[in-house]
Design an enzyme around this catalytic site. Structure first.
Site, mmCIF file in Angstrom:
data_model
loop_
_atom_site.group_PDB
_atom_site.id
_atom_site.type_symbol
_atom_site.label_atom_id
_atom_site.label_comp_id
_atom_site.label_asym_id
_atom_site.label_seq_id
_atom_site.Cartn_x
_atom_site.Cartn_y
_atom_site.Cartn_z
ATOM 1 N N ALA A 71 -44.862 -4.911 12.400
ATOM 2 C CA ALA A 71 -43.596 -4.288 12.048
ATOM 3 C C ALA A 71 -42.477 -5.089 11.299
ATOM 4 O O ALA A 71 -42.475 -6.109 11.214
ATOM 5 C CB ALA A 71 -42.919 -3.652 13.446
ATOM 6 N N ASP A 72 -41.657 -4.264 10.822
ATOM 7 C CA ASP A 72 -40.498 -4.982 10.062
ATOM 8 C C ASP A 72 -39.174 -4.446 10.193
ATOM 9 O O ASP A 72 -39.082 -3.128 10.225
ATOM 10 C CB ASP A 72 -40.705 -5.250 8.521
ATOM 11 C CG ASP A 72 -39.915 -6.064 7.891
ATOM 12 O OD1 ASP A 72 -39.820 -7.358 8.258
ATOM 13 O OD2 ASP A 72 -38.965 -5.538 7.149
ATOM 14 N N THR A 73 -38.058 -4.896 10.449
ATOM 15 C CA THR A 73 -36.643 -4.441 10.767
ATOM 16 C C THR A 73 -35.791 -4.965 9.807
ATOM 17 O O THR A 73 -35.877 -6.221 9.727
ATOM 18 C CB THR A 73 -36.380 -4.851 12.524
ATOM 19 O OG1 THR A 73 -37.244 -4.235 13.188
ATOM 20 C CG2 THR A 73 -34.916 -4.129 12.665
#
EC number: 3.6.1.9
Length: 189
Positions: A71-73
């Site tokens: 994931a990447d935020t």
């Protein structure tokens, strides 16, 4: 959730780890260094998904019967993407940028399973009240938010005193859209 294959969480984020624990999902952590650069012409949503997929590609040849979760935020305010600050001063500047404004938190997620990439994202709007310099300085010095996109954690002091409301998923702002993740994992089981 016994029907879901074993999960590898490719993240050192304690917040993502805690969210998976709260979802009663068993996982193990495996980390790989990945260059998180991205093409400049991507939208914030495309950027978050691009980086999540890039992180998963590092595992493609080495994992077969487990799900790799990456994931990447990112935080987007006025068209500007805010990643993780490198210094306390940069963190304070990011919070001054967010102060009194609405911004979007975008989390891109990739589930790699049997060489197939399942990509999705979620977007939440966050409304910050106007923060004082004293509040910003207290937060960045006490909480050292250098591992957080946009230099803040919604579940920490600054979120508790500064966020007026959100539109969308709370867990997305924490770092993993658990509602969407659950639905996607059910499809794999």
């Amino acid at each position: 959730m016994n029907t879901v294959p074993k999960i590898i969480l490719a993240s050192k984020s304690p917040r993502r780890q805690e969210l998976l624990r709260l979802m009663d999902i068993d996982f193990r952590i495996v980390l790989k260094d990945v260059d998180e650069s991205y093409p400049e012409n991507l939208t914030p949503e495309e950027t978050a998904v691009y980086i999540a997929e890039k992180k998963a590609k590092a595992f493609d040849e080495s994992v077969e019967d487990e799900v790799v979760l990456t994931a990447d935020t990112i935080v987007n305010v006025g068209g500007q993407i805010l990643g993780k600050p490198e210094t306390v001063e940069q963190a304070a500047e990011m919070l001054r940028t967010l102060s009194g404004k609405v911004h979007k938190v975008v989390t891109g997620v990739c589930l790699l399973y049997r060489h197939k990439y399942n990509l999705f994202h979620d977007v939440s709007e966050v409304f910050f009240r106007k923060l004082t310099d004293e509040e910003i300085n207290f937060y960045v010095n006490k909480y050292q938010p250098l591992d957080k996109a946009g230099a803040y954690g919604i579940q920490e002091w600054i979120g508790l005193i500064g966020i007026e409301r959100i539109n969308g998923s709370y867990t997305n702002v924490v770092g993993l859209p658990t509602e969407k993740l659950y639905q996607q994992l059910k499809r794999l089981g």
